[in-house]
Design a protein around this motif. Sequence first.
Motif, PDB file in Angstrom:
ATOM      1  N   GLY A   1      -2.326   3.857   2.629  1.00 48.09           N
ATOM      2  CA  GLY A   1      -1.994   2.457   2.900  1.00 48.09           C
ATOM      3  C   GLY A   1      -2.164   2.126   4.384  1.00 48.09           C
TER       4      GLY A   1
ATOM      5  N   VAL B   1      -5.577   1.190   5.185  1.00 50.59           N
ATOM      6  CA  VAL B   1      -5.908  -0.184   4.785  1.00 50.59           C
ATOM      7  C   VAL B   1      -5.443  -1.163   5.873  1.00 50.59           C
ATOM      8  CG1 VAL B   1      -5.477  -1.985   3.066  1.00 50.59           C
ATOM      9  CG2 VAL B   1      -5.751   0.392   2.340  1.00 50.59           C
ATOM     10  N   THR B   2      -4.245  -0.916   6.408  1.00 47.39           N
ATOM     11  CA  THR B   2      -3.744  -1.798   7.469  1.00 47.39           C
ATOM     12  C   THR B   2      -4.654  -1.725   8.698  1.00 47.39           C
ATOM     13  OG1 THR B   2      -1.548  -1.241   6.692  1.00 47.39           O
ATOM     14  CG2 THR B   2      -1.664  -2.410   8.767  1.00 47.39           C
TER      15      THR B   2
ATOM     16  N   TRP C   1      -7.740  -3.695   8.212  1.00 43.48           N
ATOM     17  CA  TRP C   1      -7.413  -5.099   8.419  1.00 43.48           C
ATOM     18  C   TRP C   1      -7.420  -5.424   9.921  1.00 43.48           C
ATOM     19  CZ3 TRP C   1      -7.063  -9.687   6.370  1.00 43.48           C
ATOM     20  CH2 TRP C   1      -6.241 -10.664   6.953  1.00 43.48           C
TER      21      TRP C   1
ATOM     22  N   VAL D   1       4.943  -4.000   5.166  1.00 46.62           N
ATOM     23  CA  VAL D   1       3.545  -3.585   5.262  1.00 46.62           C
ATOM     24  C   VAL D   1       3.355  -2.218   4.594  1.00 46.62           C
ATOM     25  CG1 VAL D   1       1.708  -2.927   6.867  1.00 46.62           C
ATOM     26  CG2 VAL D   1       3.129  -4.926   7.343  1.00 46.62           C
TER      27      VAL D   1
ATOM     28  N   THR E   1       1.097  -1.896   1.194  1.00 44.61           N
ATOM     29  CA  THR E   1      -0.214  -1.252   1.247  1.00 44.61           C
ATOM     30  C   THR E   1      -0.242   0.000   0.372  1.00 44.61           C
ATOM     31  OG1 THR E   1       0.421  -0.182   3.326  1.00 44.61           O
ATOM     32  CG2 THR E   1      -0.962  -2.142   3.492  1.00 44.61           C
TER      33      THR E   1
END
Length: 462
Positions: free
Chosen positions: A116, A119-120, A123, A152, A156
């Motif tokens: 996760g 993924v952040t 971004w 968050v 995620t």
Amino acid sequence: MTVPTHPPDSNRDEWQSKTGFILAAAGSAIGLGNIWRFPYTAGENGGGAFVLIYIGFVVLIGVPVLMAELALGRTSKSNAVGAFRIVSQAGAWPWVGYLGVATGLGILSFYSVVAGWTVTYLWHTLMGTFAGNIEAVSSTALFANITASPVVSVLTAALFLVLTASIVRQGISGGIEKASRYLMPFLLVILVVLLIRSVTLPGAGAGLTYLFSPDFSKLNGAVIISALGQALFSLSIGMGAMITYGAYLKTDTNIPRASAQIAGFDLVIALVAGMIVFPALFAADIPPDAGTGLIFVVLPTLFHAMPAGQIFGFLLYLLLAIAALTSTISLMEVVVTYLTDDRQWSRNRAVAIVGTIAFAFSVPSALAQGGNPFFTELPGLAMDFMTFQSVLWGNYALSLGGLLLCLFVGWKWTAKAAVNTLLLGASGFPGQLLWRFLIRYVCPSAILAILIYLIASGQTVQ
Ligand code: PHE
């Protein structure tokens, strides 16, 4: 209890091609373990000497155990629990499989949190966070903010589990094999682009020297043990993932050759990840022993300094996310195949329930980096919940599972009977005497040594 005879199921899903299988198994092996954990573990353990020992373990222990798991899966055509039950006919051996299923869920629940984070970071690279003059201090603060934010981190991790479930739901050939066929070549292309960028940085040579020239004065017990633990984790062995993938193999696959290819692939990717990370660190004059934050904290500081750093940053986190996805898929599949085979659940139901349970267990890990005081510092354990999960499943459970697997294949099923399975689909197996010796004696004693060390030292390294 009646022993299931396991009638041949002509509708059982199978890998459609040898390449598809190799890509999926290599996808399981290649993960955060190679790109995130290997560089920082090598960095903490002095570089070259660790790398050399690691390579030795992959060859002498990793490959033989990988062959044993694939052979056990293919001969039983059954899941991690059923494989032990079918081959042993009686006794407590299926418990090794239950341990594997629990380990799959356990690793999935903290691994998806780290996945996760990637993924952040993806971004953030898209949003241009690293375009400005990001200094080490603000990069550390960013990492702390991301990992400490309950919303968050939890969201995620959930997103990553949903992504994993959407592929596993489609089965072996239509889901996992298909996804691996697209994702793995893409992963290789990104790696090559990053490699070229990194080794052409000014000052890159010092990083490569650090990685490849062994300084044996750095060797000690902890380095050797870390190298062995890294070899097991990185090859996805010791918890039934490769038994499960083996269960979907056709008999015409040459398992010894496939195992060498999968392990070779995994090893090369770990080395390439090292060749990307260390030159970049040395070029920027950053010490290599920054620990678990190496990729998340240190590398963003480099991106702003290099031309087109934004693009390279984006590619790095995309690489991590893809590598993590093909690994979480295999972790979920271990539990799903058990439920569909042994409990006759539908695949959809199994995926939904396993995904939900993994999510529930991922929440405390997601809250363990500052999101919640209790999970951040477990009372009496002096560690956070995620580290605890990583130690419990990634170190103890995997080592114990690997040891029991060697004893099972080498002594209960017998190495001789396993060789007969390994010969199917192979035009010969020249190393069979060596393999029998390794799986019966060398692999179990080396793994037992790690376990004793882990217990004696109350080991907390990840
Ligand atoms: N091998 C994976 C990695 O290197 C982790 C993993 C362990 C996956 C065990 C499946 C089973 O990241």
